[in-house]
Design a protein around this motif. Structure first.
Motif, PDB file in Angstrom:
ATOM      1  N   GLU A   1       2.149   3.381 -24.263  1.00 21.08           N
ATOM      2  CA  GLU A   1       3.465   3.387 -24.893  1.00 21.08           C
ATOM      3  C   GLU A   1       4.521   3.692 -23.831  1.00 21.08           C
ATOM      4  N   PRO A   2       5.785   3.314 -24.069  1.00 21.12           N
ATOM      5  CA  PRO A   2       6.845   3.655 -23.119  1.00 21.12           C
ATOM      6  C   PRO A   2       7.010   5.165 -22.992  1.00 21.12           C
ATOM      7  N   ASP A   3       7.468   5.613 -21.829  1.00 17.11           N
ATOM      8  CA  ASP A   3       7.699   7.025 -21.583  1.00 17.11           C
ATOM      9  C   ASP A   3       9.036   7.443 -22.166  1.00 17.11           C
ATOM     10  N   ALA A   4       9.097   8.658 -22.650  1.00 21.12           N
ATOM     11  CA  ALA A   4      10.358   9.215 -23.119  1.00 21.12           C
ATOM     12  C   ALA A   4      11.116   9.871 -21.967  1.00 21.12           C
ATOM     13  N   THR A   5      10.390  10.367 -20.984  1.00 20.84           N
ATOM     14  CA  THR A   5      11.015  11.057 -19.858  1.00 20.84           C
ATOM     15  C   THR A   5      10.487  10.480 -18.550  1.00 20.84           C
ATOM     16  N   ALA A   6      11.192  10.808 -17.475  1.00 23.67           N
ATOM     17  CA  ALA A   6      10.773  10.364 -16.144  1.00 23.67           C
ATOM     18  C   ALA A   6       9.525  11.129 -15.719  1.00 23.67           C
ATOM     19  N   ARG A   7       8.651  10.468 -14.990  1.00 23.37           N
ATOM     20  CA  ARG A   7       7.424  11.088 -14.486  1.00 23.37           C
ATOM     21  C   ARG A   7       7.565  11.327 -12.993  1.00 23.37           C
ATOM     22  N   GLN A   8       7.019  12.448 -12.555  1.00 23.99           N
ATOM     23  CA  GLN A   8       7.022  12.782 -11.139  1.00 23.99           C
ATOM     24  C   GLN A   8       5.733  12.272 -10.510  1.00 23.99           C
ATOM     25  N   LEU A   9       5.756  12.094  -9.214  1.00 26.92           N
ATOM     26  CA  LEU A   9       4.568  11.660  -8.492  1.00 26.92           C
ATOM     27  C   LEU A   9       3.516  12.759  -8.519  1.00 26.92           C
ATOM     28  N   ASP A  10       2.298  12.428  -8.107  1.00 21.46           N
ATOM     29  CA  ASP A  10       1.213  13.401  -8.051  1.00 21.46           C
ATOM     30  C   ASP A  10       1.553  14.505  -7.050  1.00 21.46           C
ATOM     31  N   ARG A  11       1.156  15.742  -7.357  1.00 26.57           N
ATOM     32  CA  ARG A  11       1.455  16.888  -6.481  1.00 26.57           C
ATOM     33  C   ARG A  11       0.852  16.737  -5.093  1.00 26.57           C
ATOM     34  N   ARG A  12      -0.258  16.015  -5.000  1.00 27.68           N
ATOM     35  CA  ARG A  12      -0.903  15.832  -3.691  1.00 27.68           C
ATOM     36  C   ARG A  12      -0.122  14.898  -2.785  1.00 27.68           C
ATOM     37  N   SER A  13       0.947  14.296  -3.304  1.00 27.32           N
ATOM     38  CA  SER A  13       1.781  13.388  -2.504  1.00 27.32           C
ATOM     39  C   SER A  13       2.357  14.088  -1.291  1.00 27.32           C
ATOM     40  N   VAL A  14       2.776  15.336  -1.454  1.00 27.54           N
ATOM     41  CA  VAL A  14       3.377  16.085  -0.342  1.00 27.54           C
ATOM     42  C   VAL A  14       2.369  16.216   0.795  1.00 27.54           C
ATOM     43  N   LEU A  15       1.163  16.640   0.473  1.00 32.10           N
ATOM     44  CA  LEU A  15       0.140  16.794   1.509  1.00 32.10           C
ATOM     45  C   LEU A  15      -0.224  15.448   2.132  1.00 32.10           C
ATOM     46  N   PHE A  16      -0.300  14.404   1.316  1.00 35.13           N
ATOM     47  CA  PHE A  16      -0.574  13.059   1.835  1.00 35.13           C
ATOM     48  C   PHE A  16       0.493  12.645   2.838  1.00 35.13           C
ATOM     49  N   TRP A  17       1.769  12.796   2.468  1.00 34.82           N
ATOM     50  CA  TRP A  17       2.860  12.414   3.368  1.00 34.82           C
ATOM     51  C   TRP A  17       2.851  13.257   4.633  1.00 34.82           C
ATOM     52  N   GLN A  18       2.497  14.535   4.531  1.00 38.64           N
ATOM     53  CA  GLN A  18       2.447  15.392   5.710  1.00 38.64           C
ATOM     54  C   GLN A  18       1.311  14.976   6.645  1.00 38.64           C
ATOM     55  N   VAL A  19       0.170  14.608   6.092  1.00 41.37           N
ATOM     56  CA  VAL A  19      -0.940  14.125   6.927  1.00 41.37           C
ATOM     57  C   VAL A  19      -0.563  12.803   7.580  1.00 41.37           C
ATOM     58  N   GLU A  20       0.048  11.913   6.809  1.00 41.12           N
ATOM     59  CA  GLU A  20       0.497  10.629   7.356  1.00 41.12           C
ATOM     60  C   GLU A  20       1.499  10.860   8.488  1.00 41.12           C
ATOM     61  N   ASN A  21       2.395  11.811   8.306  1.00 39.68           N
ATOM     62  CA  ASN A  21       3.372  12.191   9.318  1.00 39.68           C
ATOM     63  C   ASN A  21       2.681  12.735  10.564  1.00 39.68           C
ATOM     64  N   ALA A  22       1.668  13.590  10.379  1.00 42.38           N
ATOM     65  CA  ALA A  22       0.949  14.182  11.515  1.00 42.38           C
ATOM     66  C   ALA A  22       0.210  13.102  12.309  1.00 42.38           C
ATOM     67  N   VAL A  23      -0.369  12.136  11.624  1.00 46.44           N
ATOM     68  CA  VAL A  23      -1.052  11.036  12.316  1.00 46.44           C
ATOM     69  C   VAL A  23      -0.053  10.263  13.175  1.00 46.44           C
ATOM     70  N   GLY A  24       1.128   9.994  12.621  1.00 43.19           N
ATOM     71  CA  GLY A  24       2.172   9.309  13.395  1.00 43.19           C
ATOM     72  C   GLY A  24       2.623  10.119  14.592  1.00 43.19           C
ATOM     73  N   ALA A  25       2.767  11.434  14.422  1.00 46.29           N
ATOM     74  CA  ALA A  25       3.186  12.301  15.532  1.00 46.29           C
ATOM     75  C   ALA A  25       2.136  12.321  16.636  1.00 46.29           C
ATOM     76  N   VAL A  26       0.868  12.357  16.264  1.00 48.93           N
ATOM     77  CA  VAL A  26      -0.206  12.338  17.272  1.00 48.93           C
ATOM     78  C   VAL A  26      -0.177  11.013  18.042  1.00 48.93           C
ATOM     79  N   LEU A  27       0.061   9.918  17.351  1.00 52.03           N
ATOM     80  CA  LEU A  27       0.130   8.622  18.037  1.00 52.03           C
ATOM     81  C   LEU A  27       1.315   8.560  18.999  1.00 52.03           C
ATOM     82  N   VAL A  28       2.459   9.112  18.592  1.00 54.29           N
ATOM     83  CA  VAL A  28       3.629   9.137  19.476  1.00 54.29           C
ATOM     84  C   VAL A  28       3.354   9.998  20.703  1.00 54.29           C
TER      85      VAL A  28
END
Length: 171
Positions: A19-46
């Motif tokens: 069914e359609p949502d009544a309210t906005a949904r937030q992303l999964d809480r693990r998104s922050v850690l995922f983005w931080q790991v992705e960021n760390a991988v990029g920093a190591v490559l640089v």
């Protein structure tokens, strides 16, 4: 409650709720850690690139100091991004599934709200790269004739729910 039972309940919930949502949904809480790991991988490559460039810049030794400076600046920005910007990105990223459209909201200073009518969505696909797989997260990509948009990272149940909603509600 066993993990298998929880996974089964999440899957049943994802399949049952179309069914359609009544309210906005937030992303999964693990998104922050995922983005931080992705960021760390990029920093190591640089940093690895900076080390290689500094070793092979023998004809131009004056460039070494610039390479070190740029590597330090990139590392400082990566740390700032991981500690400040990524949590803000998570806090202000939302999406809503309505009967007529998908609404994606992002940003705090420069708020951006994009509305994609379900009648214009050409396809919807679920993606999972290696780092996403490590966190058991998915992104959902929807596309119109003009552009495509990735929404996520989402949990497996939420990604399947999103994809099923688009399939069932699109004309």
């Amino acid at each position: 409650m066993s993990p298998g039972t929880l996974a089964g309940e999440l899957e049943a919930e994802a399949l049952a709720v179309t069914e359609p949502d009544a309210t906005a949904r937030q992303l999964d809480r693990r998104s922050v850690l995922f983005w931080q790991v992705e960021n760390a991988v990029g920093a190591v490559l640089v940093l690895a690139l900076a080390v290689v460039l500094s070793r092979f810049s023998l004809p131009w030794p004056a460039w070494r100091s610039w390479i070190y400076f740029l590597a330090a600046a990139a590392l400082a920005f990566a740390v700032f991004d991981a500690l400040v910007l990524i949590p803000l990105r998570y806090r202000y990223s939302r999406y809503t599934l309505t009967a007529d459209c998908v609404v994606v909201e992002r940003g705090r200073l420069w708020k951006r709200r994009q509305v994609y009518p379900l009648s214009r969505i050409l396809y919807c696909e679920t993606r999972q790269g290696p780092i996403l797989r490590w966190f058991n997260l998915f992104t959902v990509r929807t596309a119109t004739i003009v552009e495509s948009r990735s929404i996520g990272p989402l949990s497996q149940a939420e990604a399947h729910r999103f994809e099923r909603f688009i399939r069932e509600q699109s004309p």
